[in-house]
Design a protein around this motif. Structure first.
Motif, PDB file in Angstrom:
ATOM      1  N   LEU A   1       0.853  -1.189   0.000  1.00 15.59           N
ATOM      2  CA  LEU A   1       0.000   0.000   0.000  1.00 15.59           C
ATOM      3  C   LEU A   1       0.891   1.242   0.000  1.00 15.59           C
ATOM      4  O   LEU A   1       2.048   1.189   0.409  1.00 15.59           O
ATOM      5  CB  LEU A   1      -0.925  -0.015   1.218  1.00 15.59           C
ATOM      6  CG  LEU A   1      -2.018  -1.079   1.166  1.00 15.59           C
ATOM      7  CD1 LEU A   1      -2.746  -1.170   2.500  1.00 15.59           C
ATOM      8  CD2 LEU A   1      -3.023  -0.773   0.063  1.00 15.59           C
ATOM      9  N   GLY A   2       0.316   2.353  -0.434  1.00 14.84           N
ATOM     10  CA  GLY A   2       1.067   3.603  -0.462  1.00 14.84           C
ATOM     11  C   GLY A   2       1.756   3.857  -1.788  1.00 14.84           C
ATOM     12  O   GLY A   2       2.297   4.935  -2.003  1.00 14.84           O
ATOM     13  N   VAL A   3       1.723   2.880  -2.687  1.00 18.45           N
ATOM     14  CA  VAL A   3       2.264   3.112  -4.032  1.00 18.45           C
ATOM     15  C   VAL A   3       1.339   4.114  -4.736  1.00 18.45           C
ATOM     16  O   VAL A   3       0.129   3.918  -4.735  1.00 18.45           O
ATOM     17  CB  VAL A   3       2.304   1.789  -4.835  1.00 18.45           C
ATOM     18  CG1 VAL A   3       2.718   2.040  -6.268  1.00 18.45           C
ATOM     19  CG2 VAL A   3       3.230   0.799  -4.165  1.00 18.45           C
ATOM     20  N   PRO A   4       1.887   5.186  -5.315  1.00 19.00           N
ATOM     21  CA  PRO A   4       1.012   6.187  -5.933  1.00 19.00           C
ATOM     22  C   PRO A   4       0.082   5.567  -6.974  1.00 19.00           C
ATOM     23  O   PRO A   4       0.517   4.810  -7.829  1.00 19.00           O
ATOM     24  CB  PRO A   4       1.999   7.170  -6.584  1.00 19.00           C
ATOM     25  CG  PRO A   4       3.262   7.018  -5.804  1.00 19.00           C
ATOM     26  CD  PRO A   4       3.309   5.574  -5.376  1.00 19.00           C
ATOM     27  N   GLY A   5      -1.194   5.897  -6.850  1.00 18.24           N
ATOM     28  CA  GLY A   5      -2.164   5.439  -7.837  1.00 18.24           C
ATOM     29  C   GLY A   5      -2.641   4.011  -7.666  1.00 18.24           C
ATOM     30  O   GLY A   5      -3.370   3.490  -8.508  1.00 18.24           O
ATOM     31  N   LEU A   6      -2.282   3.361  -6.549  1.00 18.51           N
ATOM     32  CA  LEU A   6      -2.668   1.958  -6.376  1.00 18.51           C
ATOM     33  C   LEU A   6      -4.188   1.779  -6.356  1.00 18.51           C
ATOM     34  O   LEU A   6      -4.719   0.861  -6.985  1.00 18.51           O
ATOM     35  CB  LEU A   6      -2.063   1.386  -5.078  1.00 18.51           C
ATOM     36  CG  LEU A   6      -2.436  -0.064  -4.787  1.00 18.51           C
ATOM     37  CD1 LEU A   6      -1.845  -0.996  -5.836  1.00 18.51           C
ATOM     38  CD2 LEU A   6      -1.974  -0.480  -3.390  1.00 18.51           C
TER      39      LEU A   6
END
Lengths: 465, 252
Positions: free
Chosen positions: A386-391
């Motif tokens: 989680l926290g990956v941009p645009g996930l």
């Protein structure tokens, strides 16, 4: 009234360690105490929780009561003549295996971890590497005892309460609290597996090998290097096996053929939850795993732990994803929609969403659970930080691919499905609702997952779609 | 419910007339937002946001409430809870720039600006924080401002009030530890909007849509502080170290 039941407030999240909410936790010590909790609910609903291995928000209830079932953990009776075991719902598969393996029995289905409760396994209708042959765990439940807000029921497979049994199998705890179950077991001669391993150079190769061979094995799964791209996309290590007969063991090991003493040599539980799984490390681990696998090896004798539960060797491995945690995206698409697996992997690459663990499996026939996940076809499970941009948006796009192909995502792994897609993915949802309305007319049972997806009413009257 | 990526299904907006609030709602509607309660001092100020929400597929209910009416805040919290069930997200976007010209700043004007930008939003923020803690979780998103990071002469009353709100939100965030309630503080620089119309844009200016995208990304990574643009944080950190003799001579 409930003397002996602890009721502290706790912040609870799923195995993905995200989306924690606060609830009152009650840990009943008897089925009667469970029934009492359902008779006098307070707050925003009641939901059972086993060992917290659902990845998302299935076993938590913001502002409600979470029934911690781990106090009901007895293995009541192993019936060797019938090949069945009667076990309380809070018992873990590990504890169950410790009790039955020395006597020559194995659980009918195990997911990738032994740290799930029997009740949780039924609520999620878990599957294992033998799904193509044996189906999900619901197919092996001979009977269960279910505490509902309208009373305690004993449900027998093939009995008159079949609809309630089907609504409960895969029902995510929203039809009641399973307090015990009788499971059909697999007789085994050893606590070992004879394993064949092969490497596939890309996704087409992997899928072709699975189609050609998995009918020959009771257990079969492919680990995919989800960080490989281009012509190596979908390169994989396939492992297939069956329970080892006694003569497969070296003579010196036959006396202790059924010994079972699993351990977790590494435990991250005492370390701070720091994200160590960076894309570079993930790529290195996947590369090493692929390289160390033999091109082809047959007849290797492995322990049950190594074959079924390798990740259990690292305690609290979910903490390696750090503060933000992770989610698992698991979907199934029909046999002729295998192309969706490729498109999902390609889409994640395009959106720069790394996946550190990817597992591909072919499912066999579906079970009878209304909200049961497995159906014939290809299932891919992907661990995603989680926290990956645009996930969030990327996963919504994957949902569209999956739904358009007639597939579905697995609720036991879910923490974010678009609610509007639920009915399309689970066509027996209406059947499930009518059974649930019958046993829980006032909507006592509710989880965060249920409220989010409109499976239970969160009190605003607007959640049901 | 907020999902595990942080995306809310319901929201309360304090200061619903704000163009930034409107842009945030539209951005959240592309994810899971379906129902919202909009509050502001007049019904007219909320019309455009309500229309934008409806257009984006969000059911909007308008509640006229002036945040400086602190006595009415508990009723507002109850009303929002009744309408939404679970309140997943509270967006505090109330405020106004006002003036920083000494000849225009009488005592009443200063107190009113402090009320609109600090006292009112602060009271509401704490009231909603308690409600979210009682329901077991949720997220508070507080629109602070780069102007509060180091207060400057051009907007010192507004900046000081935002500094106060920012500090309150930081302390509140720590006080909420273990409740399941998260706080995200948003510090935009110059935003081209009605509030700043007629002013020459400062360097690193952004649009309400940029702020909205940064807010959604900040929620996704459960950020404690979101600068808009993100490069503004290190720039202002450096500027904060300037001696005051230089700071007061900076343009704007």
């Amino acid at each position: 009234m409930l003397s002996g039941v602890d009721a502290p407030q706790s912040l609870l999240a799923g195995w993905g360690r995200a989306g924690a909410t606060r609830a009152t936790v009650s840990r009943p010590r008897s089925p009667d105490e469970v029934a009492e909790l359902l008779r006098s609910p307070g707050g925003s609903g009641v939901i059972p929780r086993g060992l917290g291995r659902a990845y998302g928000d299935a076993a938590q209830r913001s502002g409600g009561t979470v029934v911690d079932c781990t106090g009901l953990d007895r293995v009541v009776e192993l019936d060797e003549a019938a090949g069945t075991v009667r076990v309380e719902a809070g018992c873990s598969l590990e504890a169950l295996l410790r009790a039955i393996l020395p006597r020559g029995y194995f659980v009918p289905v195990t997911p990738g971890t032994r740290h799930v409760s029997v009740g949780g396994a039924i609520a999620a209708d878990v599957h294992g590497k033998n799904h193509h042959r044996d189906g999900s765990i619901g197919a092996h439940v001979r009977s269960m005892v279910l505490a509902t807000p309208t009373g305690v029921r004993r449900l027998d497979a093939g009995g008159e309460d079949g609809a309630l049994l089907d609504a409960t199998t895969g029902g995510m705890g929203l039809t009641g609290v399973v307090t015990e179950a009788t499971l059909e077991l697999i007789p085994v001669e050893t606590a070992s597996i004879v394993v064949d391993t092969e490497r596939a150079v890309d996704l087409d190769d992997c899928m072709a090998r699975m189609v050609a061979r998995d009918a020959d094995y009771r257990y079969s799964v492919a680990w995919l290097d989800a960080l490989a791209t281009g012509r190596r996309l979908g390169r994989a290590v396939l492992t297939s096996g069956d329970h080892a007969p006694l003569e497969a063991l070296e003579p010196g090991r036959r006396e202790r053929a059924l010994a079972y003493a699993p351990r977790a040599p590494i435990d991250l539980g005492r370390l701070p939850a720091v994200r160590v799984l960076a894309p570079s490390l993930g790529a290195a681990l996947n590369e090493a795993w692929y390289r160390k696998a033999p091109l082809e090896r047959t007849g290797e004798v492995q322990s049950l732990t190594a074959f079924f539960h390798p990740l259990d060797g690292v305690g609290a491995w979910n903490r390696a994803y750090g503060r933000l945690g992770f989610t698992q995206y698991q979907f199934v698409v029909p046999p002729d929609a295998g192309e969706v697996v490729r498109r999902v992997l390609e889409h994640l690459t395009r959106r720069r969403v790394p996946s550190y663990l990817a597992v591909l499996k072919r499912f066999g026939a579906a079970g009878s659970g209304h909200l049961s996940f497995p159906s014939p076809g290809w299932t891919l499970a992907l661990d995603l930080p989680l926290g990956v941009p645009g996930l969030a948006a990327t996963l919504d796009e994957l949902d569209e691919l999956v739904a358009a192909a007639g597939g579905r995502v697995y609720l036991a792994k879910d923490g974010r499905l678009r609610p509007e897609l639920l009915a399309a993915m689970y066509p027996r949802l209406a059947d499930w609702r009518s059974v649930r309305d019958g046993v829980d007319p006032h909507g006592v049972l509710c989880s965060d997952l249920g409220a989010r997806l409109g499976l239970c009413d969160d009190g605003s009257g607007g959640s049901r779609r | 419910m907020n999902d595990v990526t942080g995306m809310p299904q319901t929201a309360v907006v304090l200061g619903g007339g704000s163009e930034i609030a409107r842009a945030v709602l539209v951005a959240l509607a592309r994810h899971r937002l379906r129902r919202v309660v909009l509050t502001g001092p007049t019904a007219a100020s909320l019309e455009a946001t309500a229309a934008a929400a409806a257009h984006a597929g969000v059911e909007a209910e308008v509640v006229v409430h002036d945040l400086t009416d602190v006595a009415g805040i508990d009723a507002l919290v109850r009303q929002a809870g009744d309408r939404l069930g679970t309140i997943d997200l509270v967006l505090v976007a109330a405020g106004r720039l006002g003036t920083a010209r000494l000849d225009e700043l009488d005592a009443t004007t200063v107190a009113a600006l402090a009320g609109a930008n600090f006292a009112g939003p602060a009271a509401a923020l704490v009231a909603f924080a308690k409600a979210l803690a009682a329901q077991g979780g949720g997220r508070l998103v507080v629109l602070s401002s780069a102007a509060g990071y180091r207060v400057r002469k051009a907007n010192f009353v507004y900046g000081a009030a935002k500094a106060g709100l920012d500090g309150l939100a930081q302390g509140l965030r720590d006080a909420l530890e273990g409740t399941g309630v998260g706080v995200t503080i948003v510090r935009p620089g110059f935003v081209r909007s009605r509030m700043t119309s007629g002013m020459a844009p400062a360097p690193m200016a952004s649009d309400p849509e940029d702020v909205a995208a940064a807010v959604v990304a900040g929620i996704e990574r459960r950020a404690e502080v979101v600068w808009v643009p993100s490069t503004l944080g290190p720039v202002l950190f450096a500027l904060r170290l300037l001696p005051s003799s230089l700071w007061r001579r900076l343009p704007g």
